[in-house]
Design an enzyme around this catalytic site. Sequence first.
Site, PDB file in Angstrom:
ATOM      1  N   LYS B  79      -6.556  -1.248  11.694  1.00 47.89           N
ATOM      2  CA  LYS B  79      -5.236  -1.602  12.320  1.00 47.89           C
ATOM      3  C   LYS B  79      -4.665  -0.533  13.309  1.00 47.89           C
ATOM      4  O   LYS B  79      -4.501   0.662  12.998  1.00 47.89           O
ATOM      5  CB  LYS B  79      -4.383  -1.854  11.236  1.00 47.89           C
ATOM      6  CG  LYS B  79      -2.873  -2.509  11.599  1.00 47.89           C
ATOM      7  CD  LYS B  79      -1.941  -2.660  10.534  1.00 47.89           C
ATOM      8  CE  LYS B  79      -0.841  -3.697  11.001  1.00 47.89           C
ATOM      9  NZ  LYS B  79       0.003  -3.832   9.832  1.00 47.89           N
ATOM     10  N   SER B 154       2.116  -8.683   9.754  1.00 45.25           N
ATOM     11  CA  SER B 154       2.082  -8.016  10.925  1.00 45.25           C
ATOM     12  C   SER B 154       0.428  -7.563  10.926  1.00 45.25           C
ATOM     13  O   SER B 154       0.075  -7.604  12.316  1.00 45.25           O
ATOM     14  CB  SER B 154       2.892  -6.874  11.061  1.00 45.25           C
ATOM     15  OG  SER B 154       2.565  -5.758  10.070  1.00 45.25           O
ATOM     16  N   SER B 178       2.819  -7.639   4.804  1.00 46.44           N
ATOM     17  CA  SER B 178       1.839  -7.662   6.185  1.00 46.44           C
ATOM     18  C   SER B 178       0.620  -7.559   5.785  1.00 46.44           C
ATOM     19  O   SER B 178      -0.362  -7.870   6.814  1.00 46.44           O
ATOM     20  CB  SER B 178       2.331  -6.514   7.008  1.00 46.44           C
ATOM     21  OG  SER B 178       3.560  -6.805   7.544  1.00 46.44           O
TER      22      SER B 178
END
Lengths: 99, 496
Positions: B79, B154, B178
């Site tokens: 990420k 997210s 998330s």
Amino acid sequence: MSAITRDEVAHLARLSRLALADDELDHFAAQLDQIVGAVARVAEVAADDIPPSSHALPLANVFRPDDVRPGLTPEGALSGAPAVEDDRFRVPRILGEEE
Amino acid sequence: MSLIRKTAAELGALVASREVTAVEVTQAHLDRIAEVDGRVNAFLHVDAESALAQARSIDERIAAGETLGPLAGVPIAHKDVFTTTGMPTTAGSKILEGWRPPYDATVTRRLREAGLVILGKTNLDEFAMGSSTENSAYGPTHNPWDLDRIPGGSSGGSSAAVSAYEAPLSTGTDTGGSIRQPAAVTGIVGMKPTYGGSSRYGLIAFASSLDTPGPFARNVLDAALLHEAFSGHDPLDSTSIDAPVPPVVEAARNADVAGMRVGVVKEFGGEGYQPGVLARFNEAVELLESLGAKVVEVSCPTFSYALPAYYLIAPSECSSNLARFDAMRYGLRVGDDGTRSAEEVMALTRAAGFGPEVKRRIMLGTYALSSGYYDAYYGQAQKVRTLIMRDFEAAFHQVDVLVSPTTPTTAFPIGERADDPMAMYLADLCTIPTNLAGNAAISVPCGLADEDGLPVGLQVMAPVLADDRCYRVGAAVEKAFESRWGGSLLSRAPAL
């Protein structure tokens, strides 16, 4: 309970260092008013005698031995800087003309 | 079976026994990325050269007789909110476009030490604020099940990369859901460890009392292996827990729930929940009962106030954390023409560099922390947080784990909630209490909703530092469902 006006958003934007355009002020005023109206529900919970929690876990301050360790080099620290002068961050003027 | 369909555990074993090289495994995934990522947009940055170099080094070390960890030579998608040397780190924001950090996050360093091959950095909602990945400054990621739908957020780039077989593993961060919500809507496994169980050092901060790194994988065992690889005490993170990593891999292999007490949270269900989600959830509860678990209903009355409390606490912390983006030391600088003051340049830069959701949250947090409003908003939200922790504590006196649907609905269409913040926030209704209380929770696939044929997730919540229970229950559900379905849920996804 909530009433986020355009002027209130302009004030929040100043505090937040966000140079918002006029149309953004109107847009955010409507949205923030709706969000604040929804989150104000926390007031419904009777919690006068309840202690607040800033964290989920009990925290104690953490110390380490004061030993010299390698850190960032000046080149590393400055590698992402928008402007550099003489191994330093170059920044716009901080004081006003009259100060 | 092609290399990209294999599990991370299988790939690690194949590389260790030299039946396949890490270079071959990495190349297969780079080829897959080249084939599908133009449509999925899971990655913000792919570094094929560096990935192949990392893989070559693993192959050389194995050839030289070194014994490496179980994930050595396995590719991973990382990420783009963790700092990485040698690769850009943007947090999905224009304000950090092109930034190359001078240091590695602890999670990054541990991935490298475990011999994982970092393929690249994945897309996310800007600064991890969102539930759809539509808030990325670099365009939305698409759900591999239906490219017109969101992959969750997210960590939507990370969920999509694993779901689209671009990587067997990925990293995420979970502040309000998330990791679990994107895992649920893309039909994979996602775990939010106990707060403080995984390091925040080098994780670009959103809400520091909530942010928790965790793993994504296509099965429970792989998630546990990755969890173990990057977790554990870190002296560089002052809120890191100085305790051993819970026995997550053992629990994932054990998969026995006989005699376990499972609580169904009464408050999660009813209005606002998609019927197909509730139907699959109820089936999962029946399945747990058939496997010998004792199921009871548990009430957590303050959970219904978790969402409003979260949307005061998280924005308050974000308004403080994001003050560091001041256009002075790194990142974007706008309007520095020699006449403007530092304060003017700062305000122009932040207005140009942050997207609408980040601006909304900074201003909301600034409002909640303002004198005159502090007690009514931030102070009251912190008291609600205490009550939510007490609800969990009381529930975990009665049961070993709590279960709920991970999300109220399946993946919604891209654009549907983009300009309706409150509708977007509802996606995290069931995941937020766990963040406020700091305990552990996992999402595992539990079927497809009848209405739209899209994946549904089962959330399993466990007490602080009992992360292993999430894996034990998750693995039991996975094993039973896969034998019923004749394969993984993801094997039923339409071909990309």
